[in-house]
Enzyme design. Structure first.
Site, PDB file in Angstrom:
ATOM      1  N   GLU A 197     -19.301 -44.215  27.118  1.00  0.00           N
ATOM      2  CA  GLU A 197     -20.816 -43.895  26.507  1.00  0.00           C
ATOM      3  C   GLU A 197     -20.256 -42.656  25.362  1.00  0.00           C
ATOM      4  O   GLU A 197     -19.492 -42.002  26.084  1.00  0.00           O
ATOM      5  CB  GLU A 197     -21.383 -43.263  27.768  1.00  0.00           C
ATOM      6  CG  GLU A 197     -22.728 -42.603  27.239  1.00  0.00           C
ATOM      7  CD  GLU A 197     -23.451 -41.667  28.094  1.00  0.00           C
ATOM      8  OE1 GLU A 197     -23.144 -42.035  29.306  1.00  0.00           O
ATOM      9  OE2 GLU A 197     -24.562 -40.986  27.726  1.00  0.00           O
ATOM     10  N   GLU A 257     -21.378 -33.163  48.042  1.00  0.00           N
ATOM     11  CA  GLU A 257     -22.466 -33.819  47.531  1.00  0.00           C
ATOM     12  C   GLU A 257     -22.021 -34.917  46.181  1.00  0.00           C
ATOM     13  O   GLU A 257     -22.425 -36.096  46.160  1.00  0.00           O
ATOM     14  CB  GLU A 257     -23.526 -32.778  46.636  1.00  0.00           C
ATOM     15  CG  GLU A 257     -23.106 -32.155  45.578  1.00  0.00           C
ATOM     16  CD  GLU A 257     -22.385 -30.809  46.167  1.00  0.00           C
ATOM     17  OE1 GLU A 257     -22.038 -30.622  47.168  1.00  0.00           O
ATOM     18  OE2 GLU A 257     -22.408 -29.880  45.244  1.00  0.00           O
ATOM     19  N   HIS A 293     -17.518 -29.590  48.286  1.00  0.00           N
ATOM     20  CA  HIS A 293     -18.957 -29.987  47.707  1.00  0.00           C
ATOM     21  C   HIS A 293     -19.076 -31.431  47.989  1.00  0.00           C
ATOM     22  O   HIS A 293     -18.660 -32.410  47.493  1.00  0.00           O
ATOM     23  CB  HIS A 293     -18.772 -30.106  46.075  1.00  0.00           C
ATOM     24  CG  HIS A 293     -19.002 -28.796  45.575  1.00  0.00           C
ATOM     25  ND1 HIS A 293     -20.133 -28.008  45.485  1.00  0.00           N
ATOM     26  CD2 HIS A 293     -17.962 -27.938  44.897  1.00  0.00           C
ATOM     27  CE1 HIS A 293     -19.856 -26.727  44.979  1.00  0.00           C
ATOM     28  NE2 HIS A 293     -18.544 -26.770  44.727  1.00  0.00           N
ATOM     29  N   CYS A 350     -20.298 -24.745  49.629  1.00  0.00           N
ATOM     30  CA  CYS A 350     -19.359 -23.864  48.735  1.00  0.00           C
ATOM     31  C   CYS A 350     -19.781 -22.270  48.905  1.00  0.00           C
ATOM     32  O   CYS A 350     -19.676 -21.696  49.783  1.00  0.00           O
ATOM     33  CB  CYS A 350     -19.102 -24.403  47.299  1.00  0.00           C
ATOM     34  SG  CYS A 350     -17.474 -23.608  46.663  1.00  0.00           S
ATOM     35  N   LYS A 358     -40.223 -56.915  16.067  1.00  0.00           N
ATOM     36  CA  LYS A 358     -40.307 -56.153  14.951  1.00  0.00           C
ATOM     37  C   LYS A 358     -38.781 -55.332  14.755  1.00  0.00           C
ATOM     38  O   LYS A 358     -38.138 -55.511  13.853  1.00  0.00           O
ATOM     39  CB  LYS A 358     -41.246 -54.759  14.942  1.00  0.00           C
ATOM     40  CG  LYS A 358     -41.698 -54.113  13.577  1.00  0.00           C
ATOM     41  CD  LYS A 358     -42.817 -53.661  13.637  1.00  0.00           C
ATOM     42  CE  LYS A 358     -43.105 -52.490  12.742  1.00  0.00           C
ATOM     43  NZ  LYS A 358     -44.139 -51.666  12.665  1.00  0.00           N
ATOM     44  N   THR A 394     -41.724 -47.604  16.128  1.00  0.00           N
ATOM     45  CA  THR A 394     -40.429 -48.352  15.913  1.00  0.00           C
ATOM     46  C   THR A 394     -39.537 -47.996  14.821  1.00  0.00           C
ATOM     47  O   THR A 394     -38.380 -47.944  14.816  1.00  0.00           O
ATOM     48  CB  THR A 394     -40.556 -49.782  15.705  1.00  0.00           C
ATOM     49  OG1 THR A 394     -41.184 -49.862  14.339  1.00  0.00           O
ATOM     50  CG2 THR A 394     -41.319 -50.516  16.595  1.00  0.00           C
ATOM     51  N   GLU A 405     -20.545 -33.613  14.738  1.00  0.00           N
ATOM     52  CA  GLU A 405     -19.413 -33.618  15.655  1.00  0.00           C
ATOM     53  C   GLU A 405     -19.016 -35.134  16.201  1.00  0.00           C
ATOM     54  O   GLU A 405     -18.156 -35.240  16.698  1.00  0.00           O
ATOM     55  CB  GLU A 405     -19.381 -32.603  16.889  1.00  0.00           C
ATOM     56  CG  GLU A 405     -20.777 -32.631  17.519  1.00  0.00           C
ATOM     57  CD  GLU A 405     -22.039 -31.762  17.118  1.00  0.00           C
ATOM     58  OE1 GLU A 405     -22.141 -31.743  16.052  1.00  0.00           O
ATOM     59  OE2 GLU A 405     -22.389 -31.170  18.011  1.00  0.00           O
ATOM     60  N   VAL A 441     -32.710 -39.144  27.000  1.00  0.00           N
ATOM     61  CA  VAL A 441     -33.596 -40.380  27.150  1.00  0.00           C
ATOM     62  C   VAL A 441     -33.107 -41.241  28.473  1.00  0.00           C
ATOM     63  O   VAL A 441     -33.723 -42.183  28.490  1.00  0.00           O
ATOM     64  CB  VAL A 441     -33.791 -41.247  25.894  1.00  0.00           C
ATOM     65  CG1 VAL A 441     -34.523 -40.364  24.821  1.00  0.00           C
ATOM     66  CG2 VAL A 441     -32.546 -41.802  25.385  1.00  0.00           C
TER      67      VAL A 441
END
Ligand code: GLN
Length: 541
Positions: A141, A509, A507, A381, A224, A189, A150, A15
Site C-alpha cells: 500500500e 491489544e 500492550h 502500559c 462510465k 465520477t 512526496e 477513505v
C-alpha cells in the site's frame, strides 16, 4: 516467486484504503494464497514513533519492535499473520540509508539522485519484505494519494517494478472516493477520472479500481468509470461504507475482486473459504445486548489514537456475544470533577497507554474510581502504571506518589525510568520495544486468562514499576502476576480483592484478532458483564 499487488489512493485520504488492502489480503488468504502486506509511507519521519497521535493516530508495534503505521494493525487483524520491521517503509528510512551510503563513499564519483538511488532503495525494501516472509503475494500500500509531491518516488518505484518482476506478476489497484453531491445525492465520477489520469501520467495503468462511496453505486457509474479509465468493468469494484470494517472482505469477494485477481495471477481456480469470516460478521451485525466500556484517555476525540484497543474490545465483546459501546472519557474532565456520572454508567474501565503528564491525574482518578467501586479495570502500559500510583497514594495517604515521567522529583517514585534507558538521549526508536517473554504466577487472574505459564507480549515504554515499592503494595493487595523471566520487571499487576483490576506493562491489544480475542481483554469483558452496575457509584468516594 512472489507476485505483487500495489495499491494506490486517489481523490481523498482516509477513505479506508488500509482496510481495503487488509481485506484483499484476507480474500487471497481464503484461497490458500500465502500473503503479506507492506505499507510505504511518504513522510520524512523515520517512523511514526515520535509523532503525535493527532498527526497519525495509534503507533502499532510489531513483534520485532518496529513502531509502525496503524494500518499494520488492520493488516495483522485481517490476514492473521505477524508483520515485521520491513513491513513499514518511510521516506525518512529511505533517505537515511541513501545518505549514509553516500557518506560512506558507496556512490563514489556519482551524483546521487532520486532516480535511480532513492527508487532503488525503495525497491530494495520492497524486496526485503518479499524475502522476509516469502509470500505468494505481497500487497504493497502506498500511503497518501496520487498527486502528493512526496509520494512521487514511491509511485515511480512501483512503476519500475512491473518491468523488474514481469508484467504478469504485478497488479495495480487504485482506491478512490466517489462523492455524492447536493440534495439529489448524485454520485460523481469525475474525481476518479482525474485521479486515474494522474496515475497514468506517471506511467501506471490500474488493473482494478475500488470505488469507495457512502451510497450504493449503480452499474451505470461503474460503466462510465470503466470506459474512461480503460479498466475492465468487472474490475471496477464498488465498496460502499460498511456497518463494520470486518464486512469489507466479504463485500470485495462478492463483487468478484478475489476471482479477478486470481485470474490475473494465473492462480488455479481455487476453493474460497470465507465461512468462518462470514460467521464472524454474521455474529457481529446480529442485534445483541450491549456492554459499555469507558476508555479514559487524552485523545478521546480521535478514536484512531486507540485503534487496536477498541478493536480488541470489539473482539472480546463479540466472544461473549455482546455489542461493544465505548464511552470515550477525556481524563482531564475527571480532574475537573466532570465525567464521574458517566463512569457510573459503564460496566468496565480501560486506561490505555500514553505519554506526558496532560490528563494524568484524571487517569489516576479513573483507577481510584474502579478500585473503590469494584468496577472491572484494564490498564494498558500507562494504565498499569497509574493503577500502581493510585494504590500507593491510597496506602501512603498522600498525593505525592507518582511516576518520575510526570514528577521527576517525587518523594515516592512508584514508577521510574528503566535502568537501561538512563543513558539514552535520542527519542526516536529507543524505547523498550517489541516482544519480550513474561512468566505468569499460578493462581493469578492473569494465569487463569492465558492458561499457560509463560507468554510473550509486545512493549513500548521507558518507565517501569519501581521494585523498591513491591513489598509495600503487595501488602496493600497488589499481586505481581506477570514478571520478566529474571524476576526484575513487573509485567502484570493485579489487585487481589477486586473482581478484576489488572494492568499490563505491555500492550495486549496488538495481538488481539477478531477470531481470537486476547485473553486479558476477554476476561476483562467477562468481568464487566458480571459487574452489578446499580447506579450507586455516582460519587468518587
Ligand atoms: N509513558 C509510559 C512509559 O514510557 C507509558 C508508555 C505507554 O503507555 N506506552 O513507560
Amino acid at each position: 516467486m512472489t507476485q505483487y499487488i500495489f495499491v494506490t489512493g486517489g481523490v481523498a485520504s482516509s477513505v479506508g484504503k488500509g482496510v481495503t488492502v487488509a481485506s484483499i489480503g484476507r480474500i487471497l488468504k481464503a484461497r490458500g494464497v500465502r500473503v503479506s502486506v507492506q505499507k510505504l509511507d511518504p513522510y520524512l519521519n523515520v517512523d511514526p514513533g515520535t509523532m503525535s497521535p493527532y498527526q497519525h493516530g495509534e503507533v502499532f508495534v510489531t513483534e520485532d519492535g518496529a513502531e509502525t503505521d496503524l494500518d499494520l494493525g488492520h493488516y495483522e487483524r485481517f490476514i492473521d499473520e505477524n508483520l515485521a520491521k520491513h513491513s513499514n517503509v518511510t521516506t525518512g528510512q529511505v533517505y537515511s540509508e541513501v545518505i549514509m551510503k553516500e557518506r560512506r563513499g558507496d556512490y563514489l564519483g556519482g551524483t546521487v539522485q532520486v532516480i535511480p538511488h532513492i527508487t532503488n532503495e525503495i525497491k530494495r525494501r520492497i524486496a526485503l519484505a518479499a524475502k522476509g516472509s516469502n509470500p505468494d503475494v505481497l500487497l504493497v500500500e502506498v500511503g497518501g494519494t496520487v498527486g502528493d509531491i512526496e509520494g512521487q518516488p514511491f509511485l515511480e518505484a512501483i512503476r519500475q517494478m512491473r518491468k523488474d518482476v514481469g508484467r504478469e506478476n504485478v497488479l495495480y489497484i487504485h482506491v478512490t472516493l466517489v462523492p455524492t453531491i447536493g440534495a439529489t445525492g448524485e454520485l460523481k465520477t469525475k474525481p476518479t477520472q482525474h485521479s486515474v489520469r494522474d496515475l497514468r501520467a506517471i506511467g501506471i495503468q490500474p488493473d482494478a479500481i475500488v470505488l469507495r462511496a457512502d451510497a450504493p453505486i449503480e452499474n451505470a457509474v461503474r460503466e462510465k468509470i470503466a470506459l474512461f479509465t480503460d479498466v475492465d468493468k468487472r474490475a471496477v469494484v464498488p465498496l460502499t461504507t460498511a456497518q463494520t470494517i470486518y464486512q469489507v472482505p466479504l463485500m470485495l469477494e462478492q463483487a468478484g475482486l478475489g476471482k479477478y485477481i486470481g485470474e490475473k495471477f494465473g492462480l488455479a481456480e481455487r476453493a474460497v473459504d470465507l465461512a468462518q469470516w462470514q460467521d464472524l460478521v454474521d455474529r457481529l451485525v446480529a442485534p445483541k445486548e450491549k456492554i459499555r466500556i469507558a476508555i479514559v484517555g487524552k485523545y478521546v476525540e480521535l478514536p484512531d489514537a486507540y485503534m487496536s484497543v477498541r478493536e480488541a474490545l470489539v473482539h472480546a465483546a463479540l466472544h461473549h456475544d455482546r455489542a461493544l459501546e465505548v464511552d470515550w472519557i477525556l481524563s482531564e474532565d475527571l480532574e475537573k470533577d466532570r465525567g464521574f456520572e458517566r463512569l457510573s454508567k459503564v460496566d468496565g474501565i480501560v486506561v490505555p497507554g500514553g505519554f506526558g503528564d496532560r490528563g494524568i491525574e484524571g487517569k489516576i482518578l479513573a483507577a481510584k474510581y474502579a478500585r473503590v467501586h469494584n468496577v472491572p479495570y484494564l490498564g494498558l502500559c500507562l494504565g498499569m502504571q497509574v493503577m500502581c500510583i493510585e494504590l500507593a497514594r491510597n496506602v501512603l495517604e498522600s498525593d505525592e506518589p507518582n511516576s518520575t515521567e510526570f514528577d521527576p522529583g517525587t518523594k515516592y517514585p512508584i514508577i521510574d525510568l528503566m535502568e537501561d534507558q538512563r543513558s539514552i538521549a535520542d527519542l526516536g526508536g529507543t524505547m523498550r520495544l517489541g516482544a519480550y517473554p513474561c512468566e505468569l504466577e499460578a493462581g493469578s487472574k492473569a494465569h487463569a486468562a492465558y492458561g499457560v505459564d509463560s507468554i510473550s507480549e509486545r512493549h513500548r515504554h521507558r518507565f517501569e514499576f519501581n521494585n523498591a515499592y513491591r513489598e509495600m503494595l503487595s501488602e496493600a493487595g497488589l499481586r505481581y502476576s506477570g514478571q520478566s523471566p529474571d524476576g526484575n520487571l513487573v509485567e502484570i499487576a493485579e489487585l487481589r480483592d477486586h473482581p478484576f483490576m489488572l494492568g499490563s506493562q505491555f500492550h495486549p491489544e496488538f495481538k488481539s484478532r477478531p477470531e481470537r480475542p486476547h485473553p486479558l481483554f476477554r476476561d476483562f469483558v467477562e468481568a464487566a458483564i458480571e459487574f452489578p452496575r446499580d447506579g450507586k457509584q455516582e460519587k468518587l468516594l
